[in-house]
Design an enzyme around this catalytic site. Sequence first.
Site, PDB file in Angstrom:
ATOM      1  N   LYS A   1       0.530  -1.139   0.463  1.00 49.90           N
ATOM      2  CA  LYS A   1      -0.012   0.113  -0.032  1.00 49.90           C
ATOM      3  C   LYS A   1       0.953   1.109   0.039  1.00 49.90           C
ATOM      4  CE  LYS A   1      -3.522  -2.408   1.533  1.00 49.90           C
ATOM      5  NZ  LYS A   1      -4.957  -2.604   2.750  1.00 49.90           N
TER       6      LYS A   1
ATOM      7  N   GLN B   1      -4.882  -1.716   9.343  1.00 48.80           N
ATOM      8  CA  GLN B   1      -4.596  -2.885   8.450  1.00 48.80           C
ATOM      9  C   GLN B   1      -5.571  -3.945  10.180  1.00 48.80           C
ATOM     10  OE1 GLN B   1      -3.639  -3.431   5.252  1.00 48.80           O
ATOM     11  NE2 GLN B   1      -3.779  -5.641   6.212  1.00 48.80           N
TER      12      GLN B   1
ATOM     13  N   ASP C   1     -11.181   2.465   3.462  1.00 49.09           N
ATOM     14  CA  ASP C   1     -11.330   1.078   3.688  1.00 49.09           C
ATOM     15  C   ASP C   1     -12.985   0.732   3.144  1.00 49.09           C
ATOM     16  OD1 ASP C   1      -9.209  -1.215   3.769  1.00 49.09           O
ATOM     17  OD2 ASP C   1      -8.455  -0.636   5.949  1.00 49.09           O
TER      18      ASP C   1
HETATM   19  N1  GUN Z   1      -7.210  -7.086   5.560  1.00 47.82           N
HETATM   20  C1  GUN Z   1      -7.243  -7.608   4.919  1.00 47.82           C
HETATM   21  N2  GUN Z   1      -8.151  -7.174   3.723  1.00 47.82           N
HETATM   22  C2  GUN Z   1      -8.050  -5.641   4.261  1.00 47.82           C
HETATM   23  C3  GUN Z   1      -8.696  -4.760   4.199  1.00 47.82           C
HETATM   24  O1  GUN Z   1      -8.696  -4.575   2.478  1.00 47.82           O
HETATM   25  N3  GUN Z   1      -8.437  -3.172   5.060  1.00 47.82           N
HETATM   26  C4  GUN Z   1      -7.730  -3.406   5.866  1.00 47.82           C
HETATM   27  N4  GUN Z   1      -7.483  -2.432   6.550  1.00 47.82           N
HETATM   28  N5  GUN Z   1      -6.826  -4.675   6.062  1.00 47.82           N
HETATM   29  C5  GUN Z   1      -7.387  -5.956   5.914  1.00 47.82           C
END
Ligand code: GUN
Length: 293
Positions: A52, A96, A119
């Site tokens: 990211k 996350q 998100d």
């Molecule tokens: N863990 C697995 N997929 C995601 C996601 O798309 N965003 C976040 N913040 N955590 C995750």
Amino acid sequence: MVLIDGKETAMEIKQEIAEEVKQMIARGEKQPHLAAILVGHDGGSETYVAHKVKACAECGFKSTLLRFEDDVTEEELLNAIDGLNHDADVDGFIVQLPLPRHIDEQKVIEAIDYKKDVDGFHPINVGRMSIGLPCFRSATPQGILTLLERYGIETSGKHCVVLGRSNIVGKPVAQMLLQKDNPGNCTVTVCHSATEDLPRQCRRADILIAAIGQPGFVKANMVKKGVVVIDVGTTRLPSTTTKSGFKLHGDVDFDEVAPMCSFITPVPGGVGPMTICSLMKNTLLAAQHKVYK
Ligand code: GUN
């Protein structure tokens, strides 16, 4: 059979975003800024967050990574979220997941200002998405819709079967494909651990979306000829053939199923890269105040 190239599609979209950011900066506007909170040292989460941060650089965004150890208290985490909510330079941020067990994940998600929730996990964004209002749509389902759109795959009137009912993928992708929209307008069936005769349900699918986290679960006898298969699985299993010592495995037995398909996503290089690029798109929209004023 067409192999859906998520890596290439994500690269194109990131280039489009970078072009737009260039124009914003030329107009004297602020550089988009995404922040991420990472707790602990889970290998998968470390990798996703690193991707990211790299994608931010590719798009011309500023990024900030806030790291905490596994023993961070819920209060410390909520304080960090409050700081980001009130930081005018931060357009959007993510926490996350998963979080350590002593932290209430839902409480953390609801502490995020929904106007910065790129998100799309906050109940306000989830609720708005489910009734078709402007919102931040969660990244993995949005990435799947973008692939269907960019590959010209007809969805209207098609029967879409979703395997898995997680809040992050199964439920939102089912809602998005149900909307009277394009992509969308599907008849949607959501299957889960209590579904009876799952292979029969799967064989009814024109579009099969597998998001259950069980490597190689979908076999050739579970699909009909000509199906579009979207594999969301990303189980990391030890491997002696990769540098990292891990290999990603999808929910679909690719070798068996691919010959039956009109389109199929590989793992890796299918849905994964699209998730990150949808997050970038949401961050751009946040910086441009295009979803919420
Ligand atoms: N863990 C697995 N997929 C995601 C996601 O798309 N965003 C976040 N913040 N955590 C995750």
